[in-house]
Design an enzyme around this catalytic site. Structure first.
Site, PDB file in Angstrom:
ATOM      1  N   ASP A 174       7.482  -5.764  -2.939  1.00 51.25           N
ATOM      2  CA  ASP A 174       8.025  -4.416  -3.102  1.00 51.25           C
ATOM      3  C   ASP A 174       9.540  -4.411  -3.314  1.00 51.25           C
ATOM      4  OD1 ASP A 174       5.442  -3.762  -2.459  1.00 51.25           O
ATOM      5  OD2 ASP A 174       5.959  -2.388  -0.839  1.00 51.25           O
ATOM      6  N   TYR A 266       7.254   3.037   2.804  1.00 48.66           N
ATOM      7  CA  TYR A 266       6.912   3.101   4.240  1.00 48.66           C
ATOM      8  C   TYR A 266       5.420   3.383   4.463  1.00 48.66           C
ATOM      9  CZ  TYR A 266      11.837   4.217   3.644  1.00 48.66           C
ATOM     10  OH  TYR A 266      13.140   4.218   3.201  1.00 48.66           O
ATOM     11  N   HIS A 318       8.568  -8.631   0.161  1.00 48.62           N
ATOM     12  CA  HIS A 318       9.634  -7.978  -0.607  1.00 48.62           C
ATOM     13  C   HIS A 318      10.388  -9.026  -1.415  1.00 48.62           C
ATOM     14  CE1 HIS A 318       8.683  -5.212   2.652  1.00 48.62           C
ATOM     15  NE2 HIS A 318       9.099  -4.247   1.853  1.00 48.62           N
TER      16      HIS A 318
END
Ligand code: NI
Length: 362
Positions: A174, A266, A318
Site C-alpha cells: 500500500d 485504515y 507497504h
C-alpha cells in the site's frame, strides 16, 4: 564550477547520483526523509541541488512545484513548500523519462498522511532550467553506466492458477509508488517471478507514472488506495467518490487498466463507501494478515507476521518503507517453502460482488 566542453559523442564525464531514504520515529508518528546526493568525481566535490539548475530556474520551478502539489490535493502548505525550496534540502533528481524530480521529507510541507510529497516536472532541458552540471546529471540519469545497473530480468507470462486446488497467498503493498523504494521491490519481484497487488495512492501514481506502468507491465495488479489517504468513513459520499474516481482515472490513463479493487485507508469503510464502490463496480479488498511493517520497521518481524499466512491469506505491507522491501526476499522464501503459490488479489478472490468487502480468499 568549470565544466569541460562535451561533444555529441563519447563518454560523458561521470556525475554520480546517490539516493538515500531514511525512516525515523519522532515520538508516536513515523517519518521518512528522502535525499539525493550528487557528486562530481572530476572536481572531487559534492554538489548542492541548486548547482543542477540555472539561477533563473529556481523561481519558475518553485511556482511549478507549489502549483503541482496544490493540484495533487495532499494538503501541502504553499509557504512551507517555498521555504523548503529556498532553505531546505529537497531530494532533487530525474525520473527515467528525464523529468526533473523534487521530493520532500514527510511532515515538512504536508501532513504525514501525504507520505513524502514529490513532483516530477517535464522536460527540464527543453525549458532551459538546467545548468551545465545539471545537463550532465540528467544525461547520467538517462544513460547510467551499464555495468552499474543490473539488468531487469525478463518477466515471463504466467499460466492461470486455480486457488481452489492450490495453496494461494496474495502479497499486497500500500501507499506507493515511491521513487526511492518501489523500484528495488519491483526488481526483487521480477527476479523471483512473484506477482503482487499494489494499492496505490492516486497522488503518488500521478507523481510517478512510470512506476505504475512498470507494475502492470511486470504482471502485477494495481488497486485503488484513494487519492490522498483520508479516512473515507469520515467523508461525504461525494468526497469518497472524488477520492476513488480520481485515482481510477489516473491509473487507467497510465496503464490502460481500470482498478477493480478498492482498499480504503485504515480499512475504514461504511455504507457510503460501500455504495460508491458498488456503483463503480469495485470490490473492497482488506487483508487477513497485517504485518504492521509501517510501525516496527523490523524486517524480521515483517517476515514472522507474513509467515502466519494460511491458505487464501491476503498479506498487508507497504512498499514505501525500505525495511519492508528488505524483508520481501525472506517473505517469499518462507512462504514458498510452505508450498504457497503467489497470486494477485483478483486471482485469489476470483469472481467478486461490487461493493462487497473481502479479507481472505477461498
Ligand atoms: Ni495506507
Amino acid at each position: 564550477m568549470a565544466v569541460e566542453h562535451l561533444g555529441g559523442h563519447g563518454r560523458l564525464r561521470g556525475i554520480l547520483g546517490l539516493t538515500l531514504n531514511t525512516t525515523y520515529s519522532p515520538g508516536a508518528s513515523t517519518g521518512t526523509t528522502q535525499q539525493v546526493i550528487w557528486y562530481d568525481p572530476v572536481a572531487g566535490e559534492l554538489l548542492d541541488w541548486q548547482d543542477l539548475l540555472t539561477e533563473e530556474a529556481l523561481p519558475v520551478i518553485t511556482d511549478a512545484v507549489v502549483e503541482r502539489l496544490e493540484a495533487a490535493d495532499v494538503g501541502a502548505d504553499a509557504d512551507a513548500v517555498r521555504q523548503g525550496l529556498a532553505e531546505g534540502d529537497p531530494a532533487v533528481g530525474f525520473t527515467d523519462e528525464g523529468a526533473l524530480f523534487l521530493g520532500f521529507d514527510s511532515h515538512t510541507v504536508a501532513p504525514g498522511a501525504a507520505g513524502t510529497p514529490a513532483v516530477a516536472l517535464e522536460d527540464p532541458a527543453g525549458n532551459r532550467w538546467l545548468s551545465d552540471v545539471g545537463e550532465l546529471a540528467l544525461e547520467a540519469s538517462l544513460h547510467p553506466d551499464p555495468g552499474a545497473v543490473p539488468e531487469s530480468p525478463e518477466v515471463s507470462p504466467r499460466s492461470p492458477v486455480d486457488c481452489t486446488q492450490e495453496r494461494c497467498v496474495a502479497l499486497t503493498f500500500d501507499d506507493g509508488p515511491s521513487a526511492t523504494t518501489t523500484p528495488e521491490l519491483l526488481d526483487i519481484l521480477a527476479a523471483e517471478q512473484v506477482p503482487v497487488t499494489f494499492f496505490v495512492l492516486g497522488s503518488q501514481a500521478q507523481a510517478f507514472p512510470e512506476l505504475v506502468a512498470r507494475e502492470v507491465a511486470d504482471g502485477h495488479e494495481v488497486g485503488n488506495h484513494t487519492w490522498s489517504h483520508p479516512d473515507l468513513s469520515a467523508l461525504s459520499e461525494d468526497a469518497v467518490r472524488e477520492e476513488v474516481t480520481r485515482t481510477n482515472d489516473v491509473v487507467a490513463e497510465i496503464t490502460g487498466v481500470r482498478p477493480t479493487l478498492l482498499r480504503p485507508p485504515y480499512g475504514a469503510t461504511n455504507q457510503a463507501v460501500t455504495d460508491v464502490a458498488a456503483s463503480l463496480d469495485m470490490a473492497q479488498a482488506m487483508w487477513s494478515i497485517d504485518t504492521v511493517d509501517w510501525q516496527h520497521h523490523d524486517p524480521a518481524q515483517t517476515v514472522a507476521q507474513a509467515g502466519e499466512a494460511d491458505s487464501g491469506a491476503i498479506v498487508l505491507m507497504h512498499d514505501v518503507h525500505a525495511t519492508t522491501v528488505d524483508a520481501v526476499p525472506e517473505v517469499i522464501t518462507r512462504l514458498r517453502g510452505e508450498g504457497f503459490t503467489f497470486v494477485t488479489v483478483s486471482e485469489l478472490l476470483g469472481q467478486t460482488t461490487p461493493g462487497e468487502t473481502y479479507s481472505q480468499g477461498g
